[in-house]
Design a protein around this motif. Structure first.
Motif, short mmCIF file in Angstrom:
data_model
loop_
_atom_site.label_atom_id
_atom_site.label_comp_id
_atom_site.label_asym_id
_atom_site.label_seq_id
_atom_site.Cartn_x
_atom_site.Cartn_y
_atom_site.Cartn_z
N HIS A 58 -12.35 1.04 -1.86
CA HIS A 58 -14.00 1.07 -0.76
C HIS A 58 -14.90 1.29 -2.16
O HIS A 58 -14.75 2.70 -2.09
CB HIS A 58 -13.45 1.41 0.56
CG HIS A 58 -14.91 1.70 1.37
ND1 HIS A 58 -15.91 2.13 0.91
CD2 HIS A 58 -15.73 0.65 2.27
CE1 HIS A 58 -17.52 2.17 1.85
NE2 HIS A 58 -16.65 0.85 2.52
N TYR A 67 0.78 -0.97 0.24
CA TYR A 67 -0.33 0.11 -0.07
C TYR A 67 0.74 1.32 -0.53
O TYR A 67 1.67 1.55 0.65
CB TYR A 67 -0.94 0.24 1.03
CG TYR A 67 -2.12 0.50 1.76
CD1 TYR A 67 -3.12 0.98 0.58
CD2 TYR A 67 -1.53 1.93 2.02
CE1 TYR A 67 -3.47 2.16 0.91
CE2 TYR A 67 -2.18 4.01 2.61
CZ TYR A 67 -3.19 3.01 1.64
OH TYR A 67 -4.09 4.52 1.86
N THR A 120 -10.83 5.13 -0.09
CA THR A 120 -11.88 5.36 -0.15
C THR A 120 -11.88 6.19 -1.81
O THR A 120 -11.87 6.83 -1.84
CB THR A 120 -12.83 6.90 1.17
OG1 THR A 120 -12.06 7.86 0.82
CG2 THR A 120 -12.27 5.40 2.45
N ALA A 146 -8.92 -5.83 1.25
CA ALA A 146 -7.74 -5.20 2.16
C ALA A 146 -6.90 -5.66 2.78
O ALA A 146 -7.34 -6.48 3.50
CB ALA A 146 -8.44 -3.73 2.63
N ALA A 159 -13.45 -4.56 0.36
CA ALA A 159 -12.39 -3.96 0.51
C ALA A 159 -12.46 -4.49 2.65
O ALA A 159 -11.38 -4.96 2.57
CB ALA A 159 -12.24 -2.61 0.76
N ILE A 185 -6.96 1.05 2.75
CA ILE A 185 -8.26 1.05 2.11
C ILE A 185 -8.05 2.61 1.68
O ILE A 185 -7.85 3.56 1.70
CB ILE A 185 -9.30 1.00 2.40
CG1 ILE A 185 -8.89 -0.47 3.15
CG2 ILE A 185 -10.50 1.45 1.52
CD1 ILE A 185 -10.28 -0.80 3.94
N PRO A 233 -7.63 -2.92 -2.23
CA PRO A 233 -7.47 -1.49 -1.03
C PRO A 233 -8.88 -1.20 -1.85
O PRO A 233 -9.27 0.15 -0.54
CB PRO A 233 -6.53 -1.23 -1.15
CG PRO A 233 -6.24 -1.51 -2.81
CD PRO A 233 -6.48 -2.66 -2.71
#
Length: 595
Positions: A269, A235, A289, A281, A277, A287, A267
């Protein structure tokens, strides 16, 4: 003009007017500090260092580089270029947007936003100001004559012209005028980027300097110039993705290919399908958004960049699709957590979608629409299609090889028909990764063939798929920026490191001229990369690709190219971007000696 210099960090300011600047009258307030070590003089278009004690007038390396060499713009423009050899002092707060002539309110609004980022870049470059009383002002005038759509699209005309000169009007003494003419917002934004590259910080004078005059006509050779960043294996925070977008804009790349999902993690959402997610995730904090994605898209759009989000399918799906039975949707994916993963996928935990489950297509349809709303990119879609496991589907359905091929075609056709039905038309370009199934495109997807594009990762396979099909070159043996680290699952494995020289000299369209080449893309896979290392790994090598795709001059990585890229790297650093070094500082200080 008065130059009052106090508290210089490294030297005694002495009576100085830079050799390359117009003659000015200076007064200096002297304080006791060490003299700078070096002065740079332009001799036969090379900046040569001399001990500062041996000269009476000082010139910094930064100013010498901008005024001595014939071309410091990166990427090199493709049209006419005329640059003055004189410079004048400038303040960021004296740069004003005087006039904007735009075809729509949205273009006008984004031009103002892009100008704000332009001034922000100058403020980052600008250190503590030292004593000038007569800085010049810069008035910017922008005219966009063409498209009212500010988005980067495949048919966007990215050309521009830039004219910089002292103002003619008697009441504008001490003012420089910069006139930008373009056919699109993106072209105008590229012009602002070029203008920013005519401005630099002189550390000896403690002020920004700008060339006094310039004329540039420019346009890219290829319309797709991308950089893929993988955020599924590991990430990256939004701030790091934003910095990467700023570096892309500084080098005129135009496509941020966001490989957002893979079998290791999902990841992203979305409000309609949050379970993707929730199940996929890596951690609850890793995550993106919808608000995160919108923020990246806003930044990218003001920088003239499209955000192309890829949801890889039908392979590379992982546990994000394991919630089907609990939601009474049946099995959405097969072959998760198989014992002998090497027989089913390139990396665990594997996973391949169920092509007979209609809920799979329902979810994908909602994902397409969500991504379209978030990014505004409707003329390109990336459907993945990499590393499809024949064994997985064969075991689930007891298929022959030909029947498994038909399953893949069924899956692809169903996705495309759903996409066309919901949006009213097919995207201009539908991208698939090159795979062993690609040979079926012409035979079995004839009705889609004008829309299909192949992203080619392997030079050895390129000729088979390029002919007659739209192609994005992404050869991993030259443009994969994560090679050289090996593979986590194999001892002493991995391809050699792709140096910037190798990136720059790769011109695959020369050998495969029969293809319809849309452009190219470098890739940054993150299995061995994590937060804090993206910029270091990708830059300045991604800038080498940017000039190859924008200019595509036939010359290789010569010493002058090496020196220009080093200057561009310094420019990125001045803007708060931290790329990896290209060589020792000694080479930077001794122009055209190394390389």
């Amino acid at each position: 003009m008065w130059l009052v210099i106090q508290d210089f960090p490294n030297y005694i300011p002495i009576l100085m007017c830079l050799l390359a600047l117009k003659t000015i009258v200076c007064q200096v307030t002297v304080t006791k500090s060490p003299l700078p070590l070096w002065n740079w003089e332009c001799i036969e278009e090379k900046c040569l260092p001399l001990r500062a004690t041996q000269v009476s007038k000082l010139q910094s390396l930064e100013t010498c580089n901008m005024l001595c060499s014939s071309m410091q713009i990166w990427p090199q423009p493709t049209g006419i270029v005329s640059l003055s050899t004189t410079a004048v002092p400038l303040r960021a707060n004296l740069v004003l947007l005087q006039n904007v002539d735009a075809p729509t309110g949205k273009v006008h609004e984004l031009l103002q936003g892009a100008f704000s980022l332009f001034r922000e870049d100058l403020r980052v470059m600008e250190s503590e100001v030292r004593g000038f009383e007569e800085w010049r002002s810069l008035y910017l005038r922008i005219v966009v004559n063409g498209s009212g759509d500010p988005r980067m699209r495949l048919d966007t005309d990215e050309s521009y012209s830039l004219a910089l000169r002292p103002a003619d009007e008697a009441d504008l003494v001490g003012v420089l005028m910069a006139d930008i003419n373009a056919q699109s917002f993106c072209g105008a934004r590229h012009a602002m980027e070029t203008l920013s590259q005519l401005i630099w910080l002189d550390p000896y004078m403690g002020t920004l300097l700008i060339l006094e005059a310039a004329r540039i006509d420019d346009a890219p050779k290829f319309r797709y110039r991308g950089l893929l960043v993988d955020t599924a294996h590991n990430y990256f925070p939004i701030s790091e993705l934003m910095t990467n977008i700023d570096a892309m804009a500084a080098s005129k790349l135009n496509t941020f290919h966001w490989h957002i999902s893979d079998s290791q993690a999902f990841p992203l959402h979305t409000n309609r399908d949050p379970q993707l997610a929730n199940y996929g995730a890596a951690t609850p904090g890793d995550i993106y958004t919808p608000e995160d994605v919108r923020a990246v898209v806003r930044r990218a759009r003001m920088r003239g960049i499209r955000v192309l989000i890829e949801i890889d399918a039908p392979a590379h799906v992982g546990h994000a699709w394991s919630w089907g039975p609990a939601a009474h949707k049946g099995e959405l994916a097969f072959c998760l957590d198989v014992d002998n993963w090497t027989q089913y996928c390139s990396e665990p935990p594997c996973g391949q979608l169920n092509p007979h489950n209609t809920h799979v297509y329902d979810v994908f349809e909602r994902l397409f629409l969500a991504i379209l709303r978030l990014t505004g990119v409707e003329d390109i879609v990336h459907l993945g299609g990499n590393d499809i496991s024949m064994r997985c589907w064969k075991e689930q359905f007891n298929n022959t090889k030909n029947e498994t091929m038909r399953l893949w075609l069924h899956f692809t056709r169903t996705l495309l028909s759903r996409l066309e039905k919901r949006t009213g038309k097919l995207p201009n370009l539908i991208i698939f990764w090159m795979s062993h199934l690609g040979e079926r495109f012409k035979a079995d997807l004839r009705d889609y063939i004008n829309h299909i594009g192949i992203q080619v990762r392997n030079v050895a396979w390129a000729q088979s798929y390029v002919s007659g099909i739209r192609t994005i070159m992404s050869h991993e043996d030259a443009w994969d920026l994560n090679t050289g680290s090996g593979a986590w699952y194999e001892e002493n494995s991995g391809a050699p490191y792709n140096s910037w020289q190798r990136v720059y000299e790769h011109r695959p369209w020369v050998k495969h001229a029969s293809g319809i080449v849309e452009g190219g893309e470098a890739t940054v896979w993150s299995a061995l990369l994590s937060e804090g290392n993206l910029i270091w790994r990708a830059w300045p090598r991604a800038a080498a690709l940017a000039e190859r795709l924008w200019t595509d001059r036939p010359e290789g990585a010569t010493r002058p190219v090496h020196q220009r890229l080093d200057v561009h790297r310094s420019r990125l650093i001045a803007r708060g971007i931290r790329p990896s070094p290209m060589w020792s500082m000694w080479c930077t200080h001794n122009t055209l000696t190394c390389g």
